[in-house]
Each structure stands twice: as C-alpha cells, then as structure tokens.
Design an enzyme around this catalytic site. Structure first.
Site, short mmCIF file in Angstrom:
data_model
loop_
_atom_site.label_atom_id
_atom_site.label_comp_id
_atom_site.label_asym_id
_atom_site.label_seq_id
_atom_site.Cartn_x
_atom_site.Cartn_y
_atom_site.Cartn_z
N GLY A 242 0.79 -1.22 0.00
CA GLY A 242 0.00 0.00 0.00
C GLY A 242 0.83 1.28 0.00
O GLY A 242 1.90 1.35 -0.60
N SER A 243 0.34 2.27 0.72
CA SER A 243 0.86 3.64 0.57
C SER A 243 2.28 3.86 1.06
O SER A 243 2.85 4.92 0.77
CB SER A 243 -0.08 4.61 1.31
OG SER A 243 -1.32 4.67 0.65
N VAL A 244 2.87 2.92 1.79
CA VAL A 244 4.29 3.09 2.12
C VAL A 244 5.13 3.14 0.85
O VAL A 244 6.22 3.71 0.85
CB VAL A 244 4.81 1.98 3.06
CG1 VAL A 244 4.28 2.13 4.45
CG2 VAL A 244 4.50 0.61 2.51
#
Length: 601
Positions: free
Chosen positions: A303-305
């Site tokens: 995801g957004s990492v």
C-alpha cells in the site's frame, strides 16, 4: 673242593625275581601287563600336550581380537550398531555444534550434553524383554507398551527407545538392570531466548541437523569447528520489538504481524520478529502459520508506504518538489477508477501528495516519470528480485508480467507489486542514509570495516526525502509516531489483502508504518506490519495504519532509542534542514529556529 671244581656263589635275587647267569642266552620278554601300563602313560602325556596347545591357540585368537578392537581400530566396535541404525548421522554433525550469539555475545543457541536410550535385543533375555516392555512406560509416560512391542523385537542390534534423557532418567533406567539397554552419548540443542528469536535462529531436528532459519543456512559452518556464529541481532531490541508487536496484535485483534529494526548505515538487522511464532525446541509440534516468517517470506502489496519510493523516483528523475499535480478529481483508466481515501479536492505539491497520501497525485507523478524509468528505479532499489539474505526463508517479489500504464499507476501507491517487509525496510534505508544501498544482513559487521555500499540515490535527494517524511509525522497520518525528543520521519500504508484466488478482500487489510530516526541524520529504520487489524474501541471505526501500526512503531522507537544511545533533542528538527527546503516542504519551526532563519535571510 679245591681246583677247577671251585664252588660258585649264587647271585642274590629278590623273591620272585628270575636269576639270570652270564652266558645263559637272551633275556625273556617282559610280562604283557607291564607293556600296557607304559603305553597308557605315554597316551596321557600326549593328550595333555594337545590340550595345552589348543588352549594356547584359543587365547592367542582372543588376545589378537582384543588388540584389534581396542588398539588398532577402536571404531570397529561401533560398526554393528551403526550399520543397523536408520540413516546414521556423522558424529561431527550431532556433536559439538557451535553456539549462535547476538551482537553482544548473548547465547541464542547452544548445546547441552545428554544421552539417548538404545537397545540391543540380541542381548536381552526373553523374560527381561517382557519386563522392559512393562516397566519402561512407567518411567516415560509418553511411551506405550504397544509401541515398545514393535520396537523390542528379538534379534535387533540397534533400536532407539528415547532421546535426551536427564541424569535422573538415566539412573532410573540403569537401576532396572536389564541387559541390552545402553546409553549413547549425545547433545541436545537448546535455545535460551526461546520463541523470541525463533524465525531468525530457526531449529534443528532430533539428530541436531539444521532444518530452519540460520540453523539450516549455516548447518555446515556450525559443525565445522569455526566457532560461534555472531549475529547482528541485539537481544534487547528483539525483546522490545517482540513485546510491542505482540501488544499491538492483541490490542487490534490482528491475525499476525512483523517488526524490523535496521541499522541504516550497514543494513544490519538489529531486530526481526514475526508473529505468531513457536518454540524452536518444539518446532515439530507447531502450526504452519506459526512457522511462516512474515518478515522475509511473506510477499505483500504494502500500500501507501510505496509512495516513499514513488516520491523518491520523481525527484531522482529531476522533478522539483514545488511542482503540483491535479488531485481534485479521480482518474479513470479502462474499467478502473483511482480515488483518494481522504480527498483534498485540489492540486497538491510533491510533499503534500506524500503528506496526504494521495493515490491520485502519486499516479499522476508516476505517469510523468514513465513506466521504463519506474522499472529501472525500483530495480535499483532491490525491489524486483529476491534479496541476498542469510535465511533460507526468503520470498520472491511478484512483478507484473506485462508492465502496462495501469501497472505504473497502481504501483505508485503500492498495488500491483508485492514485496516482503525486508525489501521495504532495506529500500527505505538506502533512501534515508544518504543514498547508499547495502544488502541486508543478519551477521555482525566489523565496525572498523563498514561495508561500502552502492550509490543508488543522491545525498541531496536523500535529505529532501528526510524532510518530506518528517512532514508526514509532523502533520500527516504519522502523527501518533511523533515521539518527543526523537525526531521521527515515516510513512503509513494500508492495503486491502490479496486473495489467493485473485482479487482483494474488502473486509481485510494489511497496515504498515516505516520510519527513520533521528530523521535529521537517520541511524535506524523501523518497520511495523499488522496483518488484518480490526477497528476496536478508541479507533472510531477505523483500522488504517495511522490508528494501529503507526502508534506501535512510535512505542517501539521510544523503547529502543535509549538502548541505542540516541540522545533526545528538544529543539526543532527543521533547524537541521536548509531554510529553502523547510519552506518548500512546509515543516514547522519553533520560535528560536524561525528567528535564526529570519535573521539569516
């Protein structure tokens, strides 16, 4: 009478003895009884001589065999037992296996001397055989008479009955006085830290051979007399990571999780925990899920990492951080629509895209950079291939077979490319340490000869990434990791879990938070991943990373920073950055730092 007619004296004779006069002819033969007696005596002497020779030969053979067994070839006495033993293990593998220690010399794996109970049923009388079958289960409850009946079959030269007897158990067996029950010298592998280091150290089988973790990877080295294996792991940090992760899993009712701490300058893994875990000495009794190493073998869309890499890729390609992108409207491509979880509904700068974790802004940035450059940059960061790591349990990234425009967009915000948590923390370490990539390692490096590393990112851009990741903690979704005194910079990530048959689970998520500290000059990188945390009391119905993985990472940093000797600082970290960069990123300044910068202008 006188003259020739002289009277002769008769010779003296014993009664019954015949008188033989000279000139009277040959003597008659001895009586038959006397000849038989002489022959009997001679025969007896001969028999005695033959018997003595036979005894001499027999004693010579016995003596020669004893010399052969005890002097010339002492190992020959073991050959019958070894030949009949199933899958015999070389003595050097079973015995004297080297210790495994942490970076401070604390023992993580060692040996204890012990004995195994074996039987040679050829030497056990029938009545003792039945007694053994009846009595041994009273000493060892895990044994059964039925099982012993199948093992203690007459005529077997070598049968294992039980391994690793304690001295008390050995004495109890010895007191039975049953012939044919013997003790084999052995060693037992023990793990003083227990499940705390299970997925790192691994375990051995009943024959002391490595079957998981470092025990398996270094099986030959550990049995070759090279001495103890020194790890990069710090047991103090390992304990802190294990406790914090365990508390987070319990608090947020997660299925499991992983936590890692890495030295940013050497890529030494200082702590690595995967939960659930197991007792190394009981690995055969544990579940497959507990044996699964989520930190190195688990391959996930994180995801957004991943927006950290997307942002780094953009500025590496020459993009100015003041550039803006339209994040006001969703992006529609083919049958897909890209939206934001918390839409800002406006144009965003590069730092703002990271701060607000905009999927739309990230996708637009990636399209400007292009697919080819995206592939090249991610490969440079080691995200497209398995990592060269000391553990046998290492996952292979799942990379698109055909890298289309839609892949470029989704990968920009962490979907469509799956990597291990170890991949993520290693790549982030390179972005924050000044731009040098080091392969991750579980072995302690020589502080006087640090690894050189490979240049993958410029030092100037590394400083820019530090400032933008500080912004995420200062004003974005990473606020709960803002530990006073230890300036943290990081990024959150929340992703729907992939289903084995394809697609995504709408009711299951994977959350993560990766951080560096102190962010002004990062020495350590921390990563916490939670597998399907739930919305619980206090999270207001949310289960994204900012509510679970982020506070867990902040708690871990607060616990390990003093152990690592990181001194707290209570002035603004913005003072460590260039004033222009501070304005471009939007970092806050305390009054003293702001006055200093205004005076400098």
């Amino acid at each position: 009478m006188i003259g020739p007619f002289k009277k002769r004296r008769r010779p003296f004779a014993y009664p019954g003895e015949e008188i033989r006069l000279p000139g009277s002819g040959p003597a008659p033969r001895a009586p038959r009884e006397q000849n038989a007696s002489s022959r009997g005596i001679e025969t007896g002497r001969l028999r005695l001589l033959v018997t003595a020779c036979l005894f001499l030969v027999a004693y010579s053979v016995v003596t020669g065999r004893l010399v052969q067994l005890m002097v010339l070839a002492p190992w020959a006495a073991e050959e019958p037992a070894q030949a009949s033993a199933p899958d015999p293990v070389p003595l050097e593998v079973r015995m004297n296996r080297a210790d495994i220690v942490d970076r401070n010399g604390l023992v993580l794996a060692t040996n204890l001397p012990t004995v195994n109970l074996i039987a040679d049923t050829r030497a056990v009388p029938e009545h003792d055989l039945q007694r053994a079958i009846r009595v041994l289960p009273t000493l060892f409850p895990e044994m059964s008479s039925e099982d012993l009946k199948t093992k203690l079959v007459p005529g077997k030269a070598f049968v294992y009955l039980r391994r690793n007897l304690t001295p008390v158990e050995q004495q109890a067996v010895n007191d039975l006085g049953i012939p044919g029950l013997h003790f084999e010298r052995s060693e037992r592998r023990v793990y003083p830290a227990g499940r705390l280091v299970a997925h790192v150290v691994g375990a051995t089988d009943i024959d002391n051979r490595g079957i998981a973790g470092l025990e398996k990877s270094f099986d030959t080295a550990l049995t070759s007399g090279q001495g103890a294996l020194h790890l990069s792991l710090d047991l103090r940090l390992q304990h802190a990571a294990h406790q914090v992760l365990s508390d987070a899993i319990t608090r947020f009712e997660a299925q499991g999780g992983a936590a890692l701490v890495m030295d940013a300058r050497t890529a030494e893994v200082l702590a690595m925990v995967s939960l659930p875990d197991y007792e190394p000495e009981k690995i055969g009794e544990t579940t497959e899920d507990a044996r699964f190493n989520r930190a190195t073998l688990g391959v996930y869309e994180l995801g957004s990492v991943f927006k950290v890499f997307n942002t780094a890729m953009a500025i590496d390609a020459g993009m100015r951080i003041t550039e803006s992108f339209d994040a006001a409207n969703p992006i529609r491509i083919s049958r897909f629509t890209i939206t934001d979880f918390h839409p800002e509904g406006r144009w965003l700068t590069v730092p703002e895209i990271l701060e607000h974790s905009s999927n739309i802004g990230s996708a637009r940035m990636a399209m400007v950079v292009g697919t080819e450059r995206q592939q090249e940059f991610l490969a440079r960061m080691g995200l497209l291939e398995p990592l060269p790591f000391e553990l046998p349990e290492v996952g292979r990234p799942l990379v698109p077979k055909v890298w289309r425009e839609i892949n470029t967009m989704t990968i920009s915000f962490g979907h469509g490319l799956s990597v291990t948590p170890l991949h993520l923390i290693t790549g982030v370490s390179a972005l924050l340490n000044g731009g040098l990539y080091h392969a991750p390692t579980l072995l302690k490096t020589d502080p006087n000869a640090p690894p050189e590393g490979r240049r993958v990112f410029s030092e100037a851009n590394s400083i820019r990434m530090r400032a933008m990741m500080r912004l995420v903690v200062e004003a974005g979704s990473g606020k709960s990791a803002d530990i006073k005194g230890y300036y943290v910079g990081g990024k959150t990530g929340s992703a729907e879990k992939q289903l084995r048959g394809g697609g995504y689970a709408k009711d299951a998520v994977l959350t993560s938070f990766v951080a560096g500290f102190p962010i002004t000059d990062p020495r350590y990188i921390v990563l916490v991943v939670l597998d399907d945390p739930k919305a619980v009391k206090g999270t207001y119905g949310f289960r994204t990373a900012g509510w679970n993985a982020t506070p867990a990472a902040g708690k871990l940093i607060a616990e390990i920073a003093p152990i690592l000797g990181v001194a707290p600082v209570y002035t603004s970290p913005a003072g460590a950055f260039d004033p222009t960069l501070i304005r471009q990123v939007g970092l806050k300044l305390d009054d003293a730092t702001e006055d200093k910068h205004l005076a400098a202008r």
